[in-house]
Design a protein around this motif. Structure first.
Motif, mmCIF file in Angstrom:
data_model
loop_
_atom_site.group_PDB
_atom_site.id
_atom_site.type_symbol
_atom_site.label_atom_id
_atom_site.label_comp_id
_atom_site.label_asym_id
_atom_site.label_seq_id
_atom_site.Cartn_x
_atom_site.Cartn_y
_atom_site.Cartn_z
ATOM 1 N N SER A 7 9.708 3.167 -6.964
ATOM 2 C CA SER A 7 11.001 1.978 -6.779
ATOM 3 C C SER A 7 10.269 2.092 -5.664
ATOM 4 C CB SER A 7 11.313 1.876 -7.917
ATOM 5 O OG SER A 7 12.713 2.783 -7.250
ATOM 6 N N GLU A 8 10.787 3.780 -5.764
ATOM 7 C CA GLU A 8 10.370 3.463 -3.515
ATOM 8 C C GLU A 8 9.197 3.733 -2.741
ATOM 9 O OE1 GLU A 8 12.161 7.574 -3.186
ATOM 10 O OE2 GLU A 8 13.980 7.564 -4.860
ATOM 11 N N PHE A 9 7.897 3.526 -3.455
ATOM 12 C CA PHE A 9 6.624 3.647 -3.016
ATOM 13 C C PHE A 9 5.748 2.321 -3.156
ATOM 14 C CE2 PHE A 9 6.903 7.555 -3.570
ATOM 15 C CZ PHE A 9 7.449 8.601 -2.382
ATOM 16 N N LEU A 10 6.958 1.190 -2.357
ATOM 17 C CA LEU A 10 6.360 -0.533 -2.588
ATOM 18 C C LEU A 10 5.368 -0.788 -0.958
ATOM 19 C CD1 LEU A 10 9.358 -2.095 -4.645
ATOM 20 C CD2 LEU A 10 6.823 -0.680 -5.928
ATOM 21 N N LYS A 11 5.279 0.046 -0.543
ATOM 22 C CA LYS A 11 5.036 0.164 0.646
ATOM 23 C C LYS A 11 4.035 0.890 0.957
ATOM 24 C CE LYS A 11 7.610 3.994 3.287
ATOM 25 N NZ LYS A 11 6.414 5.111 3.091
ATOM 26 N N MET A 12 3.154 0.620 1.998
ATOM 27 C CA MET A 12 1.753 1.731 1.951
ATOM 28 C C MET A 12 2.219 3.350 1.894
ATOM 29 S SD MET A 12 -1.535 1.926 5.012
ATOM 30 C CE MET A 12 -1.986 0.466 3.668
ATOM 31 N N LEU A 13 1.721 4.102 1.084
ATOM 32 C CA LEU A 13 2.290 5.226 1.274
ATOM 33 C C LEU A 13 1.692 5.959 2.359
ATOM 34 C CD1 LEU A 13 2.061 5.806 -2.473
ATOM 35 C CD2 LEU A 13 3.916 6.120 -1.626
ATOM 36 N N GLY A 14 2.191 7.515 3.024
ATOM 37 C CA GLY A 14 1.932 7.646 4.111
ATOM 38 C C GLY A 14 1.604 8.765 3.637
ATOM 39 N N PHE A 15 0.527 9.607 4.307
ATOM 40 C CA PHE A 15 -0.283 11.028 2.956
ATOM 41 C C PHE A 15 -0.037 12.077 4.198
ATOM 42 C CE2 PHE A 15 -1.118 9.053 -0.520
ATOM 43 C CZ PHE A 15 -0.180 10.210 -1.218
ATOM 44 N N GLY A 16 0.458 13.408 4.374
ATOM 45 C CA GLY A 16 -0.046 14.365 5.931
ATOM 46 C C GLY A 16 -0.736 14.835 4.749
ATOM 47 N N LEU A 17 -1.904 15.609 5.096
ATOM 48 C CA LEU A 17 -3.112 16.746 5.468
ATOM 49 C C LEU A 17 -3.136 18.130 5.462
ATOM 50 C CD1 LEU A 17 -4.833 16.665 3.073
ATOM 51 C CD2 LEU A 17 -6.511 16.014 4.797
ATOM 52 N N ILE A 18 -2.819 18.952 5.100
ATOM 53 C CA ILE A 18 -2.856 20.570 5.033
ATOM 54 C C ILE A 18 -3.932 21.113 4.843
ATOM 55 C CG2 ILE A 18 -1.274 23.085 5.637
ATOM 56 C CD1 ILE A 18 1.277 20.897 5.053
ATOM 57 N N GLY A 19 -4.549 21.176 5.391
ATOM 58 C CA GLY A 19 -6.275 21.928 5.750
ATOM 59 C C GLY A 19 -7.261 21.054 5.569
ATOM 60 N N THR A 20 -8.841 21.409 5.654
ATOM 61 C CA THR A 20 -9.642 20.338 6.506
ATOM 62 C C THR A 20 -10.689 20.860 6.149
ATOM 63 O OG1 THR A 20 -9.872 22.513 7.597
ATOM 64 C CG2 THR A 20 -8.759 20.974 8.661
ATOM 65 N N GLY A 21 -10.590 21.468 5.101
ATOM 66 C CA GLY A 21 -11.658 21.736 3.789
ATOM 67 C C GLY A 21 -12.375 21.207 3.162
ATOM 68 N N TYR A 22 -13.262 21.562 1.885
ATOM 69 C CA TYR A 22 -14.446 20.545 1.430
ATOM 70 C C TYR A 22 -13.154 19.523 -0.234
ATOM 71 C CZ TYR A 22 -16.792 18.390 -2.153
ATOM 72 O OH TYR A 22 -17.586 17.370 -3.367
ATOM 73 N N ALA A 23 -12.561 19.940 -0.174
ATOM 74 C CA ALA A 23 -11.092 19.216 -1.404
ATOM 75 C C ALA A 23 -9.999 18.303 -0.004
ATOM 76 C CB ALA A 23 -9.924 20.411 -1.863
ATOM 77 N N ALA A 24 -10.125 18.971 0.746
ATOM 78 C CA ALA A 24 -9.367 18.006 1.889
ATOM 79 C C ALA A 24 -10.176 16.411 2.480
ATOM 80 C CB ALA A 24 -8.439 19.079 2.960
ATOM 81 N N THR A 25 -11.293 17.532 2.785
ATOM 82 C CA THR A 25 -12.454 16.253 3.492
ATOM 83 C C THR A 25 -12.204 14.794 2.334
ATOM 84 O OG1 THR A 25 -13.283 17.953 4.411
ATOM 85 C CG2 THR A 25 -14.017 15.415 4.356
ATOM 86 N N ARG A 26 -12.460 15.294 0.842
ATOM 87 C CA ARG A 26 -13.036 14.388 -0.337
ATOM 88 C C ARG A 26 -11.062 13.850 -0.166
ATOM 89 N NH1 ARG A 26 -16.323 16.251 0.684
ATOM 90 N NH2 ARG A 26 -16.755 13.980 2.394
ATOM 91 N N ARG A 27 -10.863 14.635 0.570
ATOM 92 C CA ARG A 27 -9.580 13.192 0.014
ATOM 93 C C ARG A 27 -8.920 12.942 1.208
ATOM 94 N NH1 ARG A 27 -6.418 15.858 -4.681
ATOM 95 N NH2 ARG A 27 -6.811 17.338 -5.539
#
Length: 340
Positions: A7-27
């Motif tokens: 119920s707390e995430f009814l707004k657009m969710l903000g994501f922080g990303l730690i990493g720049t490799g393949y998995a991080a790029t796909r996300r």
């Protein structure tokens, strides 16, 4: 637990990303396409790679992962960086009230991972450990065919990678990568998902050409005895002392077997050998992200749980202890180091 925070995430969710490799790029790629969420901030090992990623998927470039977690618009932190940092970053994020999505393992140390899991539950914070092997085409085929094989007697899983010369990168560093069956927790988790509880393990492990923590090759061999009677052999190796690339998986039961050499599968029965075709493995990180966002915004179930990942980590930690002592470990009442 989804009802505590969905119920707390009814707004657009903000994501922080730690990493720049393949998995991080796909996300980052997924977040750029999905209207339910946005990529807010990124940090990584090198400033150049952070700038490259944020130029392709617009977000604030940060020089330190703590800046990402501290960003007021970040709700969920994605941890897709060096294995050795997973636990520290997850702890910092949870302590600052942020949800966590982390590539396996949650931590290289079982006790630390268990503490993080308990802390997240106590605070009602989101914690998801990625296990995309459960979403893969090969795993879906295994789940479908397994009941038709009868009682499973034995299995083998082999992953060997030739690299000449071995790269001097974190995946070839004892401390940064970790013990192979912990770093490659998916191999254990897949077996647990298919075969259930492990009763006893034994493991041998050695490194070659170690200098300043980096090695030129590693090789690990393990046996897992499941309570249902199945014995599975696991082999993992990479580097300069490996001379043939191999990716093999098999399970054999009383009514048939299933064999995968790379992506080529065969279902073996007394009557025939039936080829098994697999769709592309691409898009698994996108599936993981979609499942997470469905869970956070609609309360739908996750495809896996942090508890399941912890169980796999306990088995992998038992393998590590067996490799260190040269003795088998009977899980039963066995308690991992740091929890004793």
């Amino acid at each position: 637990m989804a009802t505590d925070y969905a119920s707390e995430f009814l707004k657009m969710l903000g994501f922080g990303l730690i990493g720049t490799g393949y998995a991080a790029t796909r996300r980052a790629e997924f977040l750029a396409q999905d209207e339910r969420a946005r990529l807010v901030a990124v940090a990584g090992h090198t400033w150049e790679k952070v700038q490259q990623l944020t130029s392709s998927y617009p977000a604030e470039a940060c020089g330190d992962w703590r800046e990402v977690i501290g960003h007021p618009a970040v709700d969920i932190v994605i941890i897709a960086t060096v294995n050795a940092l997973h636990g520290e970053i997850a702890r910092y994020a949870l302590e600052h009230g942020k949800g966590v999505l982390v590539e396996y393992p949650l931590a290289l140390d079982y006790a630390e991972a268990q503490n993080l899991y308990n802390f997240a539950r106590q605070k009602g914070l989101f914690l998801h450990v990625e296990h995309i092997e459960l979403l893969s085409p090969i795993h879906q085929v295994l789940r479908d065919v397994l009941p038709k094989l009868g009682a499973i007697q034995s299995g083998r899983s082999v992953n060997l990678v030739v690299q000449h010369p071995a790269p001097q990168k974190w995946t070839y560093h004892q401390d940064l990568f970790g013990f192979p069956f912990i770093a490659g927790l998916a191999r254990i988790n897949r077996l647990l998902d298919l075969l259930g509880t492990v009763e006893r393990v034994f493991c041998t492990y050695h490194l070659d050409g170690v200098h300043n923590g980096y090695y030129r090759s590693c090789y690990a061999s393990a046996q897992l005895q499941f309570t249902q009677g199945t014995l599975v052999e696991l082999t993992y190796g990479k580097g300069e002392s490996i001379w043939e690339n191999q990716r093999y998986f098999s399970l054999f039961g009383t009514q048939g077997g299933i064999i995968f050499n790379g992506d080529q599968g065969t279902w073996v029965t007394p009557q025939q050998n039936q080829p098994l075709s697999l769709p592309s493995r691409q898009g698994l990180f996108h599936q993981d992200m979609d499942n997470v966002l469905n869970h956070l915004t609609q309360g739908t179930p996750l495809y896996t749980s942090a508890e399941q990942s912890l169980t796999a980590l306990r088995v992998a930690t038992a393998l590590q202890e067996s490799a260190q002592t040269g003795q088998p470990v009977v899980l039963g009442e066995w308690v991992p180091p740091g929890v004793r």
